[in-house]
Write a protein that holds these residues in place. Structure first.
Motif, PDB file in Angstrom:
ATOM      1  N   VAL A 170       0.842  -1.187   0.162  1.00 18.47           N
ATOM      2  CA  VAL A 170       0.067   0.084  -0.035  1.00 18.47           C
ATOM      3  C   VAL A 170       0.818   1.212  -0.180  1.00 18.47           C
ATOM      4  CG1 VAL A 170      -1.832   1.386   1.309  1.00 18.47           C
ATOM      5  CG2 VAL A 170      -1.902  -1.113   1.221  1.00 18.47           C
ATOM      6  N   GLY A 171       0.713   1.934  -1.099  1.00 14.43           N
ATOM      7  CA  GLY A 171       1.531   3.409  -1.121  1.00 14.43           C
ATOM      8  C   GLY A 171       1.282   4.363   0.371  1.00 14.43           C
ATOM      9  N   ALA A 172       2.428   4.826   0.919  1.00 17.20           N
ATOM     10  CA  ALA A 172       2.166   5.501   2.008  1.00 17.20           C
ATOM     11  C   ALA A 172       3.278   6.616   2.136  1.00 17.20           C
ATOM     12  CB  ALA A 172       1.996   4.939   3.195  1.00 17.20           C
ATOM     13  N   ARG A 173       2.761   7.657   2.443  1.00 20.44           N
ATOM     14  CA  ARG A 173       4.030   8.659   2.491  1.00 20.44           C
ATOM     15  C   ARG A 173       3.658   9.639   3.925  1.00 20.44           C
ATOM     16  NH1 ARG A 173       4.437  14.117  -1.343  1.00 20.44           N
ATOM     17  NH2 ARG A 173       6.135  15.333  -0.396  1.00 20.44           N
ATOM     18  N   VAL A 174       4.767  10.135   4.580  1.00 18.85           N
ATOM     19  CA  VAL A 174       4.322  11.087   5.900  1.00 18.85           C
ATOM     20  C   VAL A 174       4.800  12.469   5.371  1.00 18.85           C
ATOM     21  CG1 VAL A 174       5.331  11.569   8.109  1.00 18.85           C
ATOM     22  CG2 VAL A 174       5.048   8.912   7.234  1.00 18.85           C
ATOM     23  N   LEU A 175       3.890  13.462   5.647  1.00 20.62           N
ATOM     24  CA  LEU A 175       4.300  14.650   5.326  1.00 20.62           C
ATOM     25  C   LEU A 175       4.005  15.533   6.698  1.00 20.62           C
ATOM     26  CD1 LEU A 175       4.629  16.577   2.795  1.00 20.62           C
ATOM     27  CD2 LEU A 175       2.224  16.830   2.709  1.00 20.62           C
ATOM     28  N   ALA A 176       4.957  15.934   7.282  1.00 21.72           N
ATOM     29  CA  ALA A 176       5.095  16.536   8.644  1.00 21.72           C
ATOM     30  C   ALA A 176       4.782  18.023   8.374  1.00 21.72           C
ATOM     31  CB  ALA A 176       6.282  16.164   9.369  1.00 21.72           C
ATOM     32  N   VAL A 177       3.766  18.685   8.094  1.00 24.56           N
ATOM     33  CA  VAL A 177       3.622  20.046   7.832  1.00 24.56           C
ATOM     34  C   VAL A 177       2.683  20.727   8.622  1.00 24.56           C
ATOM     35  CG1 VAL A 177       3.739  19.724   5.100  1.00 24.56           C
ATOM     36  CG2 VAL A 177       1.363  19.526   6.276  1.00 24.56           C
ATOM     37  N   VAL A 178       2.337  20.026   9.857  1.00 26.21           N
ATOM     38  CA  VAL A 178       1.473  20.903  10.969  1.00 26.21           C
ATOM     39  C   VAL A 178       2.627  21.065  12.083  1.00 26.21           C
ATOM     40  CG1 VAL A 178      -0.457  20.770  12.420  1.00 26.21           C
ATOM     41  CG2 VAL A 178      -0.672  19.669  10.048  1.00 26.21           C
ATOM     42  N   ARG A 179       2.588  22.358  12.642  1.00 25.07           N
ATOM     43  CA  ARG A 179       3.290  22.428  13.724  1.00 25.07           C
ATOM     44  C   ARG A 179       2.586  23.478  14.480  1.00 25.07           C
ATOM     45  NH1 ARG A 179       7.251  27.146  10.737  1.00 25.07           N
ATOM     46  NH2 ARG A 179       5.721  28.640  10.181  1.00 25.07           N
TER      47      ARG A 179
END
Length: 242
Positions: free
Chosen positions: A140-149
């Protein structure tokens, strides 16, 4: 750097199992099996009272026994290699939220900067990365996008009522500058280690939606055991507070 030194120390110094305390192993085979068993029971949970804007939430396991012990060891004691088994549990919650779906864009709920500095690592982001690896291993394609701070400091949520937690995090989060462009029109799964009142997840959902993302739900490693005690949609009941 603190996290790096802790990880190196764990390779050469005797450690105890984070789940049961058995010596000379960070996570014994029995506790690893228990964690995997609990992580197979992903369920939808719903805090009560439920804050406005809270997306549907799936939890991988009850916050008790080995799961609670391993979460605390990873978060507070810097047992960094526990992110792997915790990520497997979180991946189960993501699958419950979107059975057979994908690809997944995982957006971690941010830890306070002061907490990250004190711990030497960001436990939620580390667990999210491990969950994404587990999902990719299963095809399953998955990516982490840590854009909230965090845009302002918040008080420790422990011990606060549901109403106090809402006030504590209201307006406390934001999407990082131009990073909002990466969210526009994208389906997002918010991820965290634990849900109690749902206040932080609701605030994260608000800012991601305002930035153009489409929040389809949230996945967490664990929720209180009471959330798993009834059939159908589980409910976590918490006090309103003064």
């Amino acid at each position: 750097m603190q996290g790096v030194w802790r990880e190196l120390a764990g390779l050469v110094l005797p450690v105890d199992c984070a789940g049961c305390g058995r010596p000379r192993t960070e996570l014994c085979a029995e506790c690893r099996r228990a964690l995997a068993r609990d992580g197979c029971g992903a369920r939808r949970v719903r805090p009560w009272p439920s804050p406005a804007g809270l997306p549907r939430v799936w939890a991988g396991a009850p916050y008790a026994d080995e799961v609670r012990a391993v979460l605390l060891a990873h978060k507070e004691r810097g047992a960094l290699r526990l992110a792997g088994p915790l990520g497997e549990v979180l991946a189960g919650a993501v699958r419950g939220l979107r059975p057979g779906g994908g690809p997944h864009l995982l957006v971690p709920v941010p830890s306070a900067r002061r907490a990250v500095a004190g711990r030497g690592h960001d436990p939620v982001r580390r667990t999210a990365l491990a969950a994404a690896r587990e999902l990719r291993r299963s095809g399953v394609g998955a990516r982490v996008l840590a854009v909230v701070r965090q845009r302002r400091a918040v008080s420790d949520q422990a011990g606060l009522s549901a109403r106090q937690r809402l006030a504590n995090v209201a307006g406390a989060l934001e999407v990082r500058g131009a990073a909002g462009r990466l969210l526009t029109g994208r389906s997002v799964v918010l991820v965290d280690d634990l849900v109690t009142t749902g206040a932080t997840l609701a605030e994260a959902s608000r800012v991601v939606t305002a930035a153009g993302g489409r929040v389809i739900g949230a996945a967490v490693v664990a929720a209180p055991r009471s959330a798993f005690a009834v059939g159908g949609e589980a409910t976590v009941r918490l006090p309103h507070g003064p």
